[in-house]
Design an enzyme around this catalytic site. Structure first.
Site, PDB file in Angstrom:
ATOM      1  N   SER A 171     -34.137  62.646 -39.707  1.00 37.03           N
ATOM      2  CA  SER A 171     -33.005  62.832 -39.255  1.00 37.03           C
ATOM      3  C   SER A 171     -32.306  64.240 -39.945  1.00 37.03           C
ATOM      4  O   SER A 171     -33.049  64.701 -41.044  1.00 37.03           O
ATOM      5  CB  SER A 171     -31.914  61.763 -39.939  1.00 37.03           C
ATOM      6  N   TYR A 205     -29.937  56.384 -47.152  1.00 32.86           N
ATOM      7  CA  TYR A 205     -30.586  56.677 -45.934  1.00 32.86           C
ATOM      8  C   TYR A 205     -31.034  58.020 -45.509  1.00 32.86           C
ATOM      9  O   TYR A 205     -32.379  58.480 -45.258  1.00 32.86           O
ATOM     10  CB  TYR A 205     -29.595  56.602 -44.637  1.00 32.86           C
TER      11      TYR A 205
END
Length: 249
Positions: free
Chosen positions: A145, A158
């Site tokens: 990401s 995350y």
């Protein structure tokens, strides 16, 4: 993906299911899906069945290493060969940075880091034993990401796990390069998925992007398939950022 046998971890829904459909459209020779929900994984194989391709589904809770290895071995046993592994199973909870609990840290690390690690180990052990195709024995693509490279106080746990996957990708790539196995990652920014729409995130994605919109999932999937497909015969250890300019904003 022409003539490649592809396995997708987390391929029962969302981006994973889209990757399964697109891999078939791009000429994959066989398709396997590993997911927590075996019935959904089996359903996501339907486009491949419709083309008459060999298919296999297996269930695994990738927080547990033995389940990862058992599921991969089951898929490989049915398909006979795995040319490309795509790791896109992940969880992405939100929590203010000063409020993240031990349970949330443990869950994020178990799925996003440890699960990815074990699936890569299983794939490498299999790929090392197969004959190369045009000098490549196998390809692994990990979904990371852009959050790995940006400040993200609303979901720091995350983001931290995705930074860890970037590091794992590079370490694996270095280790297995002599075997002819290519290991890379793709880091998207926020995608305009149906779930994002349901959660009301589309305006947030649009404001964050210089392009004024979140990525369509297919726009990200194209890069994943290119990285894991036959057009990539030399790139390894790289992280491909597909952020619509968000990384620079």
């Amino acid at each position: 993906m022409k003539d490649l046998s592809v396995v997708i971890v987390g391929g029962a829904a969302g981006l994973g299911a889209l990757l399964a459909r697109m891999a078939v459209d791009a000429g994959a020779s066989a398709l396997g899906i590993i997911d927590l929900d075996r019935d959904a994984a089996d359903a996501a194989l339907q486009p491949a069945r419709d083309r008459g391709l060999p298919v296999a589904a297996a269930a695994a809770d990738i927080r547990h290493g033995p389940q990862c290895h058992a599921a991969f071995d089951e898929i490989a046993g049915q398909l006979g060969r795995v040319d490309t592994l795509i790791n896109c199973a992940a969880i992405y909870p939100r929590r203010p940075i000063l409020e993240i609990t031990d349970e949330e840290w443990d869950a994020s690390n178990a799925v996003n880091v440890k699960g990815t690690y074990h699936m890569m180990v299983a794939a490498v052990r299999h790929m090392r034993e197969q004959e190369p195709k045009a000098e490549v024995r196998g390809r692994i693509v990990n979904l990371t990401s852009v959050d790995a490279f940006k400040a993200h106080p609303q979901n720091a746990h995350y983001a931290a796990t995705k930074a860890a996957v970037v590091s794992l990708t590079r370490s694996f790539a270095h280790h297995v390069a002599p075997d002819g196995i290519l290991v890379n990652s793709v880091a998207p920014a926020g995608m305009a998925t149906e779930r994002a729409r349901q959660l009301g995130f589309l305006d947030e994605l649009a404001k964050a992007s210089p392009l004024g919109r979140g990525a369509q999932p297919a726009e990200i999937a194209e890069w994943v398939l290119m990285t894991g497909g036959p057009r990539n015969s030399y790139m390894t250890g790289e992280n491909v950022i597909v952020s619509g300019g968000y990384i620079y904003a």
